[in-house]
Design an enzyme around this catalytic site. Structure first.
Site, short mmCIF file in Angstrom:
data_model
loop_
_atom_site.label_atom_id
_atom_site.label_comp_id
_atom_site.label_asym_id
_atom_site.label_seq_id
_atom_site.Cartn_x
_atom_site.Cartn_y
_atom_site.Cartn_z
N ARG A 556 0.79 -1.22 -0.01
CA ARG A 556 0.19 0.13 -0.04
C ARG A 556 0.70 1.25 -0.18
O ARG A 556 2.05 1.11 0.51
CB ARG A 556 -0.91 -0.04 1.23
CG ARG A 556 -1.93 -1.13 1.34
CD ARG A 556 -2.77 -1.07 2.75
NE ARG A 556 -1.95 -0.63 3.74
CZ ARG A 556 -2.39 -0.21 4.95
NH1 ARG A 556 -3.50 0.17 4.73
NH2 ARG A 556 -1.43 -0.17 5.97
N SER A 617 8.10 -5.17 6.31
CA SER A 617 8.10 -6.16 7.42
C SER A 617 8.89 -7.28 7.13
O SER A 617 8.40 -8.19 6.83
CB SER A 617 6.64 -6.73 7.46
OG SER A 617 5.90 -5.40 7.82
N ASP A 671 6.63 -3.03 12.33
CA ASP A 671 5.47 -2.96 12.29
C ASP A 671 4.95 -2.95 13.88
O ASP A 671 3.89 -2.17 14.31
CB ASP A 671 4.43 -4.08 11.72
CG ASP A 671 4.82 -5.48 11.96
OD1 ASP A 671 5.73 -5.63 12.79
OD2 ASP A 671 3.99 -6.22 11.62
MG MG Z 1 0.04 -7.07 11.00
#
Ligand code: MG
Ligand code: ADP
Length: 932
Positions: A556, A617, A671
C-alpha cells in the site's frame, strides 16, 4: 348446568398459549440467579450433565425411597449400548411410623435394606462382593442440590415428616448410615423384604460359594429425583432422551438445559438436567382464571392450601377429588343424582383415581359405570352415569391438556435456547396418569404440537421406573470422572501455574538484558534490535506524510495528514506481480517508485516534497532510522541484489533513476513500532507496541543508557525485541509439550521462533489439532474415530478457536458446523471437550504473552525508579482483536504478574500506515527542533 361445568373444565387454545408463555417466563425466572426466589417453577439444578452413551459398564446399586417402600436394585451394564442391562431388585415395606420419626431411624432403615439386599445378591453372585459398589440414591423430594452427590432437603412431602432432616445433606446421612452397616456380609439389619431374584439371568442364579464376612464398600455417588431417573432410564439404545415427565400422584418434568443458563450452578459449558418442580406453577395467581370452584374446594381441603396449584389440577392424587367436588356441586344444582342421597361423596378421598380410570375407560354403555357408582354407595340413574362419565373425561382431559401446555413450554424453550429452527426430542414418560389413561399420549402430542409447532416430541415409555435410570446416572458419573482424569492428564502439560509464568517472566527479563548488552547480544535469543526511533508522538506533529507498507498482506501507499483536528488518511493498494517480487531488486524498487508517483498524481501531491515512512516487514539490521540492512527475504519475495543492502538506499536510488523528487525517505519502521507510534499519537503514555497476529512481537521505549549496542546515554530509544525467537536457545524447553515439539518440527523453520509458536495465529490451530489427534487415539474424543481430514496439516484454523470459544451456548451449533467441515461425527460431549482444548491452548498463549509483557513493564518501571508505573500498550493483530478471550486473559495475567504496573491496552488502527507516517513526522519534528 352440566354444560357450564364441562365448559369451565375445558381451557380454550388461546388461553393455553398464554399459559405456555407464563410457564416459559417463570422457567427463565427460576434459572436466573437474581430472580429465582420469586419464581414458582423452581428449576433446580441436578448436576447431571450428560446422558448415557452406551459405553457404561459395571455393577451399580440403586436405592429409592418411595411413598411407603424402599426399593433396592442392582443393575449390571455391559457397555453394549445398554441394550440389555441385568437387574436384580428387592422391595422393603417402610415400618409403621418411621416416616414421622427421626432422620437417623429412617436412614438406618434404608441402609439396612441396602445391606440385606447386598448380602442376598452376593450370595447369588459372589463376584460382586469384592467391589467398591457405587450407589445412586433416588430421593423424590424437593432438594437444593449443589453437586451430583450433595442435596439439602428443602421440604418433605408425600406424608413424610422426619423434621430433623430438613436442611441437611441427604447423601451424607445415607452414607454415614451405610458406613455403620457391614455391606456384603449377611445383613445385620432387621428389614424384611420380598426378593425379585427371578430377575437374575440364569447364569447368575447358580449356587454360590459366598463367604460370609466379605465386605463391599458402598459409595453414594449420585442423588436424584425420580423424574431424572426416568429420563435416564429412557435414554438408552442410542437415542438420547432429554426430557422426562412423570404424571403421577404429583406431576413433574425435567429436561437438559444449556448449562450456562442454569445460573445457580457453576457449570458454564455443556448441558445440565434441570428439575422444573413445576407443581407450584400458578401459586402466584397466573392460573386463577382457569381455576374452577371445584379446584378451589380441593385446594381448601388439602394440607397445603394455596400451594401447588398446577399440581392440584393435574396430579392423580387430586383428580378424584376434583370429580367428587364437581359431583357435589352439580347435585346441589340438581343436575345429577336428583332425589338420592350422596352422603358418601362428602368424605374426602371417596372418589379415587382408579374409579375415574374405570369409568372413562369403559366405552360400551353405562352398565359398568353404574356398577362402579353403586359400589361407591350411590344410586345413579342412566342419565347420571353418562354425566359422571362426561365429568370424569373433562377432568382427566384437562389434566392431559395442561401437561401438554407445560411440555410445550419446555420444548419451545429448549428449541429457542439451542438456537434451532426445529427441535426433535425424545420425552421419557412415566406415572399413573400416563399409564392408565389411554388418550393421555394422544392429547399430550397433539396439544403440544399445536402450541409449539416448531417442536416434535417422541414419547418413550419408561419400562423399569427410575431404578435403571439412577444406575445410569451413577454409571455416567463414573464414566465422566474417568474421562475427566484422562483429559486432565493430556492437558496438564499445557496448563501453566503461576510459578511457571513467573519463571518465564524472569527468563524473558534475562534474555532482554543479554540482548541489550554489547558483549552478550550475539548469544541472546531475544535480539533487542535498536530502531533509532527516540521519541513517541507528543501531539504537536503537523504536516502531510507519505507511508509505504510492504510485507503485509497488501502493498500500500498512503498519505497521512496530521493537523490540529487530528489525522486523516488516504491510501491505495498496488499489486506487485510475482515476476517483480522474484526478479531483480532494481525492478522491484522501480515498481515501488512508479506506484508512489501514480499515487501522488492521483492525490495531487506532486507539488511538494513529502517525508516518507517505510514499513518494511522483513528482518533487518537497523543502523539508523533511515538505514537498514536486509537480512533475508521471506513471504515469497526473492528479488536479487537486495540481501545485505540498505533498503532505504535501494529505494532512494530507484527514486533518482526515476527522477522523482516528490518524497524523502525519513524512516524505516518495523510494524510493532508503527503500532506503538499510531497509538502514541492518541495516548502519550503509549510506549509499548505489541503484535499478536500471524506472528508475535513487541517493542518498547528503553533508556539509552541500557542499550549497550548503540552509542550514547541520553534519552530513550525504541527497541524492537523480536521476542518471537525467545527460547530458541533452549531456555524454554521445560514448558514445551509433546504437541509443541510436533508442531515445531512440521514448520519450515524448526527450532526457530519457539515463543511465537506457542502464541500466534499461525500455530494455535495446529497445536489444537495435535491434541485432538492424541485424544482421539486415547478414545477420549469422537468415539476414537480419526477422520482423515483431521490428519491434514493446518486444517484446523486458528479462527476456529475464536468461534468455538465464544462462551455463549449458541455457538455449539457453529462448533458442529466446523466439525462437519472436518468430517467428524461429534457428540455433544465431544463439542464441549473440544471447547476445553481450545480454551486451554489459547489461555496458555495469552498467559505466556502476558509473562513476556510483565518482564517488559517491570523493566521499564525499575529503570525509571518508580514504585508504580502507568503505561499503555498499543496492540495490533487479528488474534488479539478477534479472539473472544485472548485479550481478557492476557490483561488479567499481566495484572497478576506485574501488580505495580497499571497497564492500559489500546487497539491500533493501521499501525503500518499511520504509524510509519508518525515516525516520519516525529523525526521531522525533532530535526526541526534541533535546527532551532
Ligand atoms: Mg499485521
Ligand atoms: P499479520 O500478522 O500477518 O499482519 P493479522 O494480524 O491479520 O496478520 O493476523 C493473521 C492471523 O490471525 C492468522 O494467522 C489467522 O490464523 C489469525 N486469525 C484470523 N482470523 C482470526 C480469528 N477470527 N480469530 C483468531 N485468529 C484469527
Amino acid at each position: 348446568q352440566i354444560q357450564r361445568a364441562l365448559r369451565s373444565l375445558s381451557v380454550p387454545l388461546e388461553r393455553l398459549h398464554i399459559m405456555k408463555g407464563h410457564m416459559v417466563e417463570d422457567m427463565c425466572r427460576g434459572l436466573s440467579q437474581q430472580t429465582h426466589r420469586q419464581a414458582k417453577v423452581q428449576m433446580l439444578p441436578t448436576y447431571i450433565c450428560s446422558t448415557p452413551n452406551g459405553t457404561e459398564q459395571g455393577n451399580f446399586l440403586v436405592v429409592e425411597l418411595c411413598q411407603n417402600q424402599v426399593r433396592t436394585v442392582l443393575v449390571t451394564l455391559y457397555g453394549d449400548g445398554n441394550m440389555s442391562p441385568s437387574m436384580v431388585y428387592k422391595t422393603f415395606e417402610l415400618p409403621e411410623g418411621i416416616t414421622h420419626g427421626t432422620g437417623e431411624a429412617l436412614f438406618d432403615f434404608i441402609a439396612q435394606c441396602v445391606s440385606q439386599f447386598l448380602a442376598q445378591t452376593i450370595q447369588s453372585d459372589p463376584s460382586k462382593s469384592e467391589e467398591r459398589l457405587p450407589l445412586g440414591f433416588v430421593f423424590p423430594f424437593t432438594c437444593q442440590q449443589t453437586q451430583l452427590d450433595k442435596a439439602e432437603l428443602l421440604s418433605w412431602s408425600k406424608g413424610f415428616s422426619c423434621n430433623d432432616v430438613v436442611g441437611k445433606d441427604v447423601v451424607e446421612l445415607l452414607q454415614s448410615a451405610i458406613n455403620k452397616q457391614k455391606m456384603g456380609a449377611n445383613g445385620t439389619g432387621q428389614a424384611n423384604g420380598t426378593t425379585g431374584n427371578s430377575w437374575l439371568p440364569s447364569w447368575r442364579r447358580k449356587s454360590s460359594e459366598f463367604t460370609p464376612g466379605q465386605l463391599c464398600q458402598v459409595d453414594v455417588v449420585a442423588v436424584m429425583n425420580d423424574t431424572v431417573g426416568t429420563m435416564m432410564t429412557c435414554s438408552t439404545e442410542g437415542r438420547p432422551c432429554e426430557v422426562a415427565m412423570v404424571a403421577d400422584k404429583g406431576s413433574n418434568c425435567c429436561f437438559m438445559a444449556e448449562a450456562y443458563l442454569v445460573e445457580r450452578a457453576d457449570e458454564a459449558s455443556g448441558r445440565m438436567c434441570v428439575n422444573t418442580e413445576w407443581g407450584c406453577f400458578g401459586d402466584d395467581g397466573t392460573l386463577n382464571d382457569i381455576i374452577t370452584p371445584y379446584d378451589e374446594c380441593v385446594d381448601v381441603e388439602s394440607s397445603n392450601p394455596g400451594e401447588k396449584r398446577f399440581e392440584k389440577m393435574v396430579g392423580t392424587l387430586y383428580l378424584g377429588e376434583i370429580v367428587r367436588h364437581a359431583l357435589i356441586g352439580l347435585t346441589a344444582e340438581k343436575a345429577v343424582f336428583t332425589g338420592t342421597d350422596i352422603g358418601v361423596l362428602r368424605e374426602k378421598g371417596a372418589f379415587t383415581m382408579q374409579n375415574i380410570l374405570d369409568i372413562i375407560n369403559n366405552e360400551e354403555g353405562t352398565t359398568e359405570v353404574k356398577r362402579i357408582l353403586e359400589a361407591l354407595g350411590l344410586q345413579p340413574s342412566e342419565r347420571d352415569c353418562g354425566r359422571v362419565q362426561q365429568i370424569c373425561r373433562a377432568v382427566v382431559g384437562r389434566a392431559a391438556t395442561l401437561h401438554a401446555t407445560g411440555l410445550a413450554a419446555i420444548l419451545s424453550y429448549m428449541c429457542q435456547t439451542r438456537d434451532m429452527e426445529t427441535l426433535m426430542v425424545n420425552v421419557g414418560m412415566d406415572g399413573e396418569l400416563y399409564k392408565g389413561y389411554p388418550r393421555f399420549q394422544e392429547i399430550l402430542l397433539s396439544v403440544s404440537r399445536l402450541l409449539s409447532p416448531e417442536c416434535m416430541a417422541t414419547l418413550l415409555p419408561s419400562r423399569d421406573g427410575s431404578g435403571r435410570g439412577a444406575a445410569m446416572v451413577t454409571a455416567v458419573a463414573l464414566r465422566l470422572a474417568a474421562l475427566r482424569r484422562d483429559v486432565n492428564e493430556v492437558l496438564a502439560p499445557l496448563r501453566l501455574s503461576r510459578a511457571d509464568l513467573e519463571k518465564v517472566q524472569a527468563l524473558m527479563r534475562e534474555e532482554m538484558e543479554r540482548g541489550l548488552g554489547k558483549e552478550t547480544h550475539d548469544t541472546a535469543s531475544v535480539r533487542m534490535l535498536p530502531t533509532y526511533v527516540c521519541h513517541t508522538p507528543d501531539g504537536t506533529e503537523r504536516g502531510d506524510f507519505l507511508a509505504l507498507d510492504l510485507g503485509g498482506t497488501n502493498f500500500r501507499v498512503l498519505v497521512v495528514r496530521v493537523t490540529e483536528e487530528g489525522i486523516t488518511m488516504a491510501s491505495e493498494i498496488y499489486v506487485i506481480p510475482v515476476a517483480i517480487m522474484q526478479g531483480t531488486g532494481e525492478a522491484l524498487f522501480d515498481h515501488i517508485i512508479d506506484c508512489i508517483i501514480d499515487f501522488q498524481m492521483k492525490q495531487s501531491l506532486m507539488a511538494h516534497m513529502l517525508p516518507l515512512g517505510f514499513t518494511f516487514s522483513f528482518p533487518c539490521q537497523q543502523l539508523g532510522l533511515d538505514k537498514a540492512l536486509l537480512l533475508t527475504w521471506t513471504k515469497g519475495f526473492s528479488a536479487s541484489g537486495c540481501v545485505g543492502q540498505d533498503v532505504v538506499q535501494l529505494l532512494r536510488e530507484a527514486a533518482s533513476r526515476k527522477q522523482h523528487s516528490g518524497m524523502q525517505v525519513v524512516a524505516l519502521v518495523n510494524d510493532t513500532v508503527g503500532t506503538m507510534m499510531a497509538c502514541g499519537y492518541d495516548d502519550p503514555k503509549c510506549e509499548i507496541g505489541l503484535i499478536v497476529g500471524t506472528g508475535t512481537n513487541a517493542c518498547y521505549m528503553e533508556e539509552m543508557k541500557n542499550v549497550g549496542t548503540v552509542e550514547g546515554d541520553q534519552g530513550r530509544m525504541c527497541i524492537n525485541m523480536e521476542w518471537g525467537a525467545f527460547g530458541d536457545n533452549g531456555c524454554l524447553d521445560h514448558i514445551f509439550t509433546h504437541f509443541d515439539q510436533v508442531v515445531d518440527q512440521s514448520t519450515i523453520n524448526p527450532g526457530k521462533q519457539r515463543f511465537e509458536k506457542l502464541i500466534s495465529g499461525m500455530y494455535l490451530g495446529e497445536i489444537v489439532r495435535q491434541i485432538l489427534m492424541v485424544m482421539t487415539e486415547k478414545q477420549l474424543l469422537f468415539q476414537g474415530k480419526l477422520s482423515s481430514k483431521l490428519q491434514t496439516k493446518n486444517i484446523f484454523q486458528t479462527k476456529f478457536l475464536s468461534t468455538i470459544e465464544v462462551s455463549n451456548g449458541l455457538a455449539l451449533r457453529q462448533i458442529q458446523a466446523i466439525l462437519n467441515e472436518l468430517e467428524i461425527d461429534a457428540s455433544f460431549e465431544d463439542s464441549v471437550l473440544l471447547r476445553e482444548v481450545c480454551q486451554t491452548v489459547s489461555l496458555r498463549a495469552a498467559q505466556l504473552c502476558a509473562a513476556g509483557l510483565a518482564a517488559v513493564v517491570e523493566k521499564i518501571r525499575e529503570s525509571r525508579g518508580l514504585d508504580q508505573l502507568s503505561i499503555t500498550i498499543g496492540v495490533d493483530g487479528t488474534l488479539y482483536k478477534l479472539h473472544p478471550c485472548f485479550s481478557t486473559n492476557l490483561q488479567k495475567t499481566l495484572k497478576d504478574l506485574a501488580p505495580n504496573c497499571n497497564v492500559s491496552f489500546m487497539l491500533s488502527e493501521d499501525g503500518s500506515g499511520k504509524g510509519a507516517a508518525l515516525v516520519a513526522a516525529v523525526a521531522t519534528r525533532t530535526d526541526d527542533a534541533m535546527e532551532e
